[in-house]
Design an enzyme around this catalytic site. Structure first.
Site, PDB file in Angstrom:
ATOM      1  N   ASP A 376       0.821  -1.208   0.000  1.00  0.00           N
ATOM      2  CA  ASP A 376       0.000   0.000   0.000  1.00  0.00           C
ATOM      3  C   ASP A 376       0.860   1.264   0.000  1.00  0.00           C
ATOM      4  O   ASP A 376       0.606   2.210  -0.755  1.00  0.00           O
ATOM      5  CB  ASP A 376      -0.924  -0.010   1.222  1.00  0.00           C
ATOM      6  CG  ASP A 376      -2.327   0.473   0.893  1.00  0.00           C
ATOM      7  OD1 ASP A 376      -2.663   0.508  -0.304  1.00  0.00           O
ATOM      8  OD2 ASP A 376      -3.075   0.814   1.820  1.00  0.00           O
ATOM      9  N   ASP A 429      -8.681  -2.473   2.188  1.00  0.00           N
ATOM     10  CA  ASP A 429      -8.562  -1.868   3.507  1.00  0.00           C
ATOM     11  C   ASP A 429      -9.587  -2.432   4.478  1.00  0.00           C
ATOM     12  O   ASP A 429      -9.541  -2.122   5.675  1.00  0.00           O
ATOM     13  CB  ASP A 429      -8.727  -0.350   3.398  1.00  0.00           C
ATOM     14  CG  ASP A 429      -7.682   0.264   2.482  1.00  0.00           C
ATOM     15  OD1 ASP A 429      -6.569  -0.270   2.428  1.00  0.00           O
ATOM     16  OD2 ASP A 429      -8.002   1.268   1.804  1.00  0.00           O
TER      17      ASP A 429
END
Length: 525
Positions: A376, A429
């Site tokens: 990420d 997420d």
């Protein structure tokens, strides 16, 4: 996937410029060239008829615009002659907003010439939004007391063409302020935390002693690990191992790069079709399992279908409904309320994924989440060094596909924001931390842990705080997309490891193996 705010009508370049200014520490010796940049709106009327709103930004010099449109003044728009405003205009601009185009002189010269002619403001039209600052070598004080704003040719072309055709054009300039806190962030927070909680407790919600028809009547039976569900049916469970976690992140990175270079409208359609298939399966699962929990008799009536064999009529009706729902969303996905259908399909999909994929222990969770953590951060913050753009944000926002974002995210509109748009959070997420939270729920249940002496409650709290920290990062960086796992991994995995150390149970959760009755051993990928 990042959590970010997106306002489709506003040029992305402006956001980047604002972010650069917010991060800059250099101080200009000329205070009149160091004004705060404002995002502005241009209300306009052509022959008295109100036109489409135009967005833009102010220069680093000139006067500030009012936040409220009611405090601004409606003024005629006039083309300057010469058009680049590099010399005094031969056309009358007194009491009007002067239109200037990019030319050979600097922006301060253009504004000075317009101000000398009596203009009340300057409307600069460029092909793209550029930084409008004072010349770096200027030593004289810049004395510009009128607003200087900039808009793109694509947005203001209609105004420019109307002036050329002799129509009367009037404009009103103002700079509404985006609210610090928008309730859409709270709604997105509730959806994310609620999805993780529902997925973790789903087995408790749907547990039944009845051996009724399960949602996978239509699911292909493969050779992957299977386990008996609470209702007596077989669920295909994928137990993730360390090797599989690494391979998954590498594969995700490869796919992300392919999307970055080759994303187009047809590629978006491929993702939409895949999303609809997964959403249909997820919604079918959720509706059928919850309904049969309370009304098991609904699954008794069956019908024999070619290729599928004997299936529940109720399950078939639900499947047709889910297909119709997904198709309707796909067709109307650009509508103002399409976010609801996308979120519903996405939440059902994620709940189902978290039932079918499991982490066996904290050791595998550490490998998976640490890889996702690096993934990420790299694709949001570091990739611009290599690709000149943030690969993750570019793909998620759909910059190379006509501005249509990929469907693999939850989004919620910002009605109180004058700039509109959506707050978004990617499925990753929710799924990555959700796998860990779901594991802690199973661990607590199998080991008879209480609410407070277990791990589940504290990881849910940690996940909630991680999302709050993500929003704070989004706010502090002026809306620039944030790698949410940067905050979520420490707040979930970190909490689990710290609690395990404090309680002397780290070794137990690190190498934990569920009973064979509840789960098979992790299979090598």
């Amino acid at each position: 996937m990042p959590w970010f705010s997106y306002s489709p009508p506003f040029p992305p370049a402006a956001i980047l410029i604002l972010s650069l200014f917010a991060a800059a520490n250099a101080v200009d010796n000329n205070a009149s060239c160091n004004h705060e940049i404002q995002l502005i709106k241009v209300k306009n009327w052509i022959d008295g008829k109100e036109g489409e709103m135009v967005n833009g930004m102010t220069a680093k010099f000139g006067s500030l615009l009012p936040e409220d449109a009611a405090k601004s003044v409606r003024a005629p728009l006039v083309s300057s002659v010469p058009a680049d405003c590099c010399s005094l205009s031969t056309s009358k601009v007194s009491g009007s907003v002067a239109v200037c185009v990019r030319g050979t002189c600097d922006y301060t010269t253009k504004a000075t010439m317009a101000q000398s002619g009596g203009a009340t403001a300057v409307l600069m039209i460029n092909e793209e939004l550029f930084e409008m600052n004072c010349p770096s070598d200027t030593k004289e004080k810049i004395d510009i007391s009128i607003p200087v704003v900039e808009v793109t040719e694509s947005l203001a072309g209609n105004l420019k063409n109307s002036l050329k055709s002799g129509k009367k054009v009037e404009v009103l300039l103002y700079a509404p302020v985006r609210p610090v806190i928008d309730f859409s962030v709270g709604a997105l927070w509730l959806m994310s935390v609620g999805t993780v909680i529902c997925a973790s407790l789903w087995a408790d919600f749907t547990a039944t002693d009845q051996a009724d028809v399960h949602y996978d009547d239509y699911s292909p039976k493969g050779s992957s690990t299977a386990e008996k569900g609470a209702d007596g049916s077989e669920d295909e469970i994928v137990n993730i191992d360390a090797k599989g976690a690494v391979i998954f992140v590498i594969t995700a990175s490869t796919f992300l790069v392919l999307l970055f270079f080759f994303m187009s409208s047809w590629f978006i359609w491929v993702l939409i079709v895949l999303f609809c298939i997964g959403g249909i399966e997820g919604m079918h699962n959720c509706i059928v399992t919850l309904t049969l929990k309370h009304h098991p008799s609904y699954g008794h009536k069956t019908v024999n279908l070619p290729m599928f064999g004997v299936v529940s009529i109720f399950s078939l009706v639900v499947l047709l409904f889910c297909m119709a729902f997904a198709v309707t969303w796909a067709v109307t996905r650009k509508g103002s309320f399409s976010w609801f259908g996308q979120d519903l399909l996405g939440i059902c999909l994620m709940i189902t994924v978290l039932q079918l994929a499991r982490l066996p222990n904290i050791k595998v969770a550490t490998v998976l989440l640490c890889c996702a953590f690096v993934y990420d951060i790299f694709w949001v913050f570091i990739s611009p060094v290599i690709f000149q753009k943030s690969v993750m944000i570019t793909v998620a926002r759909g910059d190379k596909a006509g501005g249509e974002a990929i469907p693999m995210l939850l989004r919620f509109p910002r009605p109180s924001d004058p700039w509109g748009g959506y707050d978004m959070i990617g499925f990753g997420d929710i799924l990555f931390p959700g796998l860990l939270v779901s594991f802690t729920r199973r661990f607590d249940k199998n080991n008879n842990k209480g609410v407070f002496d277990g791990y589940f409650l504290w990881l849910v709290v940690g996940y909630g705080f991680g999302l709050i920290f993500t929003y704070l990062g989004l706010y502090l960086m002026n809306g620039h997309g944030q790698p949410a796992l940067l905050y979520l991994v420490p707040c979930t995995l970190g909490v689990a490891v710290i609690l395990g150390c404090i309680r002397g149970e780290l070794k137990d959760i690190w190498n934990y193996k569920e009973d064979s009755s509840s789960s098979k051993e992790p299979s090598e990928v």
